[in-house]
Design a protein around this motif. Structure first.
Motif, short mmCIF file in Angstrom:
data_model
loop_
_atom_site.label_atom_id
_atom_site.label_comp_id
_atom_site.label_asym_id
_atom_site.label_seq_id
_atom_site.Cartn_x
_atom_site.Cartn_y
_atom_site.Cartn_z
N ILE A 26 0.82 -1.21 0.00
CA ILE A 26 0.00 0.00 0.00
C ILE A 26 0.85 1.25 0.00
CG2 ILE A 26 -1.62 1.35 1.41
CD1 ILE A 26 -2.84 -1.31 2.32
N ARG A 27 2.05 1.19 0.60
CA ARG A 27 2.86 2.39 0.86
C ARG A 27 3.02 3.32 -0.35
NH1 ARG A 27 7.64 0.25 3.11
NH2 ARG A 27 6.45 0.10 5.03
N PHE A 80 -5.58 5.51 -0.35
CA PHE A 80 -6.22 4.56 0.54
C PHE A 80 -6.63 5.20 1.87
CE2 PHE A 80 -4.34 1.66 -2.44
CZ PHE A 80 -5.22 0.58 -2.48
N GLY A 81 -6.47 6.50 1.97
CA GLY A 81 -6.95 7.20 3.16
C GLY A 81 -5.87 7.55 4.15
N THR A 82 -6.30 7.90 5.35
CA THR A 82 -5.38 8.29 6.42
C THR A 82 -4.67 7.08 6.98
OG1 THR A 82 -7.09 8.05 8.10
CG2 THR A 82 -6.95 10.20 7.00
N SER A 83 -3.70 7.35 7.85
CA SER A 83 -2.96 6.24 8.48
C SER A 83 -3.89 5.32 9.25
CB SER A 83 -1.89 6.79 9.41
OG SER A 83 -0.93 7.53 8.70
N SER A 84 -4.85 5.89 9.96
CA SER A 84 -5.78 5.06 10.74
C SER A 84 -6.68 4.24 9.81
CB SER A 84 -6.62 5.94 11.67
OG SER A 84 -7.38 6.88 10.92
N SER A 101 -6.81 0.18 9.69
CA SER A 101 -8.07 -0.56 9.84
C SER A 101 -8.30 -1.50 8.65
CB SER A 101 -9.23 0.43 9.94
OG SER A 101 -10.47 -0.24 9.95
N PHE A 102 -7.98 -1.04 7.45
CA PHE A 102 -8.13 -1.84 6.24
C PHE A 102 -7.25 -3.09 6.30
CE2 PHE A 102 -6.55 -2.27 1.70
CZ PHE A 102 -7.65 -3.00 1.26
N ASP A 109 -10.62 14.31 -3.19
CA ASP A 109 -9.46 13.42 -3.21
C ASP A 109 -8.67 13.49 -4.52
OD1 ASP A 109 -9.95 12.27 -0.65
OD2 ASP A 109 -11.58 11.12 -1.55
N THR A 110 -9.12 14.29 -5.49
CA THR A 110 -8.42 14.37 -6.77
C THR A 110 -7.19 15.24 -6.64
OG1 THR A 110 -9.83 16.21 -7.43
CG2 THR A 110 -10.49 13.99 -8.09
#
Length: 476
Positions: free
Chosen positions: A383-384, A390-394, A398-399, A475-476
């Protein structure tokens, strides 16, 4: 391969070693390219049990030749299908049948044996290929006045798109126009012009079809990735410079074989991930890089495609296939370990020396994979490069946790995680599968040579990808 209609053809068939003994039969090719042959013959066995395992031309003839509709047929890798009950109604001298599964059928030019099934050129068409390229040779000119109508349609055939493969085979994407006119006995009330695109592979020296097949499969998997759907072969034809008709034209040989990559019906619209226009400037290097990388990533990509072709009837099966694809991809492209190799080997020696001799084999086998990193760490590393989509660190944490919890529960039956896993499966598993699918697409695109920034930028602008990751306008 997916045909528009199944094929059923009666004909006569024989072995290359016995060309004078012809048997009537029926050749069947399903829409999925599955080939079968039924041969009718007179029974001569006195013991009906013998009919279970014997056919008049052997159990596994390497090649069966034939003729259907006045056209030569060559059937390759034929295997007898024995039905233990079909002999019940057969008496000596009666009529029985033998059935064969066939790996490949060549209909067109005549061949005498396996060694001579060679082609100088192979052409094929994939579903949605014209749509993916979206290159048109048409230029309409329409009179702006409503009456009288004065319309003109010009067509200039686009140039082929060439790619020279490392093997020396020339790959071309060929634009092919065609037109239709009414029967000459009727008035000129309508006509049609269309353009299709097909793939052409041409070798300097004739090659066996299996060598072309390997290239066609890599092209097909590349298209499956960028189209974000399984695209099937519509037709395949081979040409040999020494197989000519009376006008010295190469005789086309229609090639049929079964493939798991069947594609979706043509009337099903699926938004494409990327189009030719997104990579037109470096298309040749992009597809060559995919060819170069494919051997490494093939097991992971096969698992990914299995989630697309209906191999799994349940969502949990799709999930496990996608997760295994991620894990396989990381294992084949990363040497990361939990500890440095020297440090782990030192720890390994200490543990083995402290273990009673009678338990050392057990401990040794238990430690064999102890230095491999966990699934969670593998997921985070994959993912890195694309973490911002893919969103925030949290959210990423969670994913990853949800994937690990469900995978461990489904494969290892982790009872401690049963309650949490069942809640995730019930509420979130579909969305998780969409996100894993998106992550795999991003990772596989790296093997086309595209850099991370380019992939990330294109993904953010793609409607299909944004839906899978639930991205909004900000998010764009």
């Amino acid at each position: 391969m997916r045909l528009s209609n199944p094929i059923e053809k009666p004909g006569f068939f024989w072995l290359p070693s016995n060309p004078d003994q012809h048997y009537p039969g029926n050749l069947s090719i399903s829409e999925a390219g599955e080939i079968s042959l039924r041969i009718v013959h007179r029974s001569t066995a006195t013991d009906p049990w013998q009919l279970q395992s014997k056919t008049p031309i052997g159990d596994e003839p390497p090649l069966i030749l034939g003729i259907v509709d006045s056209t030569s047929v060559t059937l390759q890798k034929c295997t007898a299908v024995n039905d233990p009950f079909y002999w019940w109604g057969i008496v000596e001298g009666g009529v029985s049948e033998s059935r064969f599964r066939v790996a490949a059928a060549f209909i067109g030019a005549p061949f005498s044996d396996d060694e001579h099934i060679l082609f100088s050129r192979v052409e094929c068409s994939f579903e949605s290929l014209s749509e993916w390229f979206s290159i048109s040779g048409f230029t309409p000119e329409i009179n702006s006045d409503p009456e009288p109508a004065d319309w003109l349609l010009r067509y200039a055939q686009p140039n082929n798109i060439p790619v020279t493969l490392p093997s020396g085979i020339q790959l071309n994407f060929v634009f092919h126009p065609s037109f239709s006119l009414p029967d000459h006995k009727t008035s000129q009330l309508s006509s049609g012009i269309s353009q299709q695109i097909h793939v052409s592979l041409e070798a300097e020296h004739p090659l066996a079809f299996v060598e072309y097949f390997d290239i066609l499969h890599k092209i097909q998997t590349f298209l499956c990735l960028v189209m974000s759907k399984v695209t099937a072969l519509e037709w395949v034809r081979g040409y040999s410079k020494d197989k000519l008709d009376r006008w010295n034209r190469e005789i086309p040989t229609n090639i049929f074989y079964h493939s798991q990559l069947q594609g979706q019906p043509n009337n099903t619209h699926v938004p494409m991930l990327y189009r030719y226009s997104d990579m037109s400037e470096d298309f040749d290097t992009t597809i060559l890089k995919w060819f170069e990388s494919y051997e490494t990533i093939q097991p992971a990509f096969d698992l990914y495609l299995s989630s697309k072709i209906g191999a799994h009837k349940y969502l949990t099966g799709i999930f496990l296939s996608l997760v295994q694809s991620l894990e396989t991809l990381h294992r084949r492209t990363s040497d990361d370990t939990e500890m440095e190799t020297d440090e782990f080997e030192q720890l390994h020696s200490v543990i083995i020396e402290a273990t009673p001799p009678e338990k050392r084999d057990f401990v040794e086998s238990s430690l064999e994979y102890a230095n491999e990193i966990s699934l969670g760490r593998r997921l985070k590393q994959l993912i890195r490069p694309f973490r911002d989509v893919f969103g925030t660190s949290s959210e990423v944490k969670s994913f990853v946790r949800k994937i690990v919890v469900v995978r461990n529960y489904l494969t290892h039956y982790d009872k401690a995680a049963e309650s949490e896993a069942k809640q995730i499966i019930e509420r979130d598993l579909y969305d998780i599968c969409l996100k894993i699918d998106a992550l795999l697409q991003l990772q596989f695109l790296l093997f086309t040579g595209m850099d991370v920034d380019r992939i990330r930028s294109m993904a953010k602008k793609n409607h299909l990808f944004r839906h899978r990751l639930a991205l909004n306008e900000s998010d764009t």
